[in-house]
Design an enzyme around this catalytic site. Sequence first.
Site, PDB file in Angstrom:
ATOM      1  N   HIS A 207       0.859  -1.184   0.000  1.00 48.99           N
ATOM      2  CA  HIS A 207       0.000   0.000   0.000  1.00 48.99           C
ATOM      3  C   HIS A 207       0.895   1.234   0.000  1.00 48.99           C
ATOM      4  O   HIS A 207       1.462   1.599   1.022  1.00 48.99           O
ATOM      5  CB  HIS A 207      -0.874  -0.060   1.264  1.00 48.99           C
ATOM      6  CG  HIS A 207      -1.796   1.102   1.435  1.00 48.99           C
ATOM      7  ND1 HIS A 207      -3.162   0.987   1.272  1.00 48.99           N
ATOM      8  CD2 HIS A 207      -1.572   2.393   1.779  1.00 48.99           C
ATOM      9  CE1 HIS A 207      -3.735   2.166   1.513  1.00 48.99           C
ATOM     10  NE2 HIS A 207      -2.793   3.030   1.824  1.00 48.99           N
ATOM     11  N   HIS A 209       1.856   5.299  -0.826  1.00 49.82           N
ATOM     12  CA  HIS A 209       1.396   6.677  -0.957  1.00 49.82           C
ATOM     13  C   HIS A 209       2.363   7.422  -1.868  1.00 49.82           C
ATOM     14  O   HIS A 209       3.542   7.080  -1.949  1.00 49.82           O
ATOM     15  CB  HIS A 209       1.346   7.343   0.422  1.00 49.82           C
ATOM     16  CG  HIS A 209       0.146   6.942   1.230  1.00 49.82           C
ATOM     17  ND1 HIS A 209      -0.277   7.620   2.334  1.00 49.82           N
ATOM     18  CD2 HIS A 209      -0.735   5.916   1.080  1.00 49.82           C
ATOM     19  CE1 HIS A 209      -1.368   7.047   2.830  1.00 49.82           C
ATOM     20  NE2 HIS A 209      -1.661   5.999   2.108  1.00 49.82           N
ATOM     21  N   CYS A 240      -2.729  13.096   2.928  1.00 51.18           N
ATOM     22  CA  CYS A 240      -1.788  12.572   3.911  1.00 51.18           C
ATOM     23  C   CYS A 240      -2.117  13.204   5.256  1.00 51.18           C
ATOM     24  O   CYS A 240      -2.050  14.420   5.397  1.00 51.18           O
ATOM     25  CB  CYS A 240      -0.357  12.914   3.505  1.00 51.18           C
ATOM     26  SG  CYS A 240       0.843  12.446   4.767  1.00 51.18           S
TER      27      CYS A 240
HETATM   28 ZN    ZN Z   1      -3.442   4.923   2.320  1.00 51.85          ZN
END
Ligand code: ZN
Length: 304
Positions: A207, A209, A240
């Site tokens: 996962h 970002h 974020c």
């Molecule tokens: Zn995330």
Amino acid sequence: MSDLPERISVREVGPRDGLQNEDPVPTEAKIELIDRLSATGVQRIEAVSFVRPEAIPQMADADEVWRGIERAPSVRYSALVPNLRGARRALDRGVTEIEAVVSASDTHNRKNVNRSTGESLDDIAVVIDEAHQRGATCQVIVSTAWGCPYEGDVPVERVVRTAGRAVADGADCISFGDTTGMATPRRVRDLVGAFRSAHPDVALNLHFHNTRGTGLANVLAALELGVWDFDASVGGLGGCPYAPGATGNIATEELVHMVEDMGVATGIDLAAMIDAAADAERIIGRRLPSQVLRAGPRTRIIQA
Ligand code: ZN
């Protein structure tokens, strides 16, 4: 590029991870977005999180959303749970795939759930048992796997040890979350390599970002290591939480756009995913960070 996986499995996390980090949107709009995503060819959607509404107002309508979506037979829908109570709530509603989260960083874990990483792992062991007893699977997400907003770099050994404990307790899959966007290709190789050496047979999801622009580079590094399971968020939904205004999740249509061109199948119709991203942008009422949403696919032709 011949030893890249032939196909990858993408979990669309926009409706949960994405929307949880945006201003609350109406229930109907969430259902519409999930239904739209269900028609893109994506095979997995993280739909909701069964948390206390006081804790996360964005997910207060999880029951209504879970009830309201039109399930496509080709799609698996999952839910995130914060604890045993949330797990029971999810399982009571027929969820067959749940995700539990623990932070590899003790400070981050304490800030989030007021418990040490070890205490959370104790709780998760019970959640895994409960899921299994009721015929469901439980993935354990190890967050801050590439760094913590309070501690900085988190040692690879600590991340692998955290994941290893969840594996020993029966986790069906491990996901490493780059919660803070601190991963780089070299760090992806380090962590995935160490985890694979310790647990060669355990299913692994990543996962990423794109907070610092390395999201797709990290995907490429992982593909070259044979990883075939990735999270992504339509339009790049979800900011974020540690850097106001910064980018969070990698965008699903950007992931599809890149890997399909490399001969890696996703099953996702890129045009349909771009349309869903445009929808997500309308719903959220702010410009989303996806560049493929702005520019269109590389083959887009302008009338001369
Ligand atoms: Zn995330």
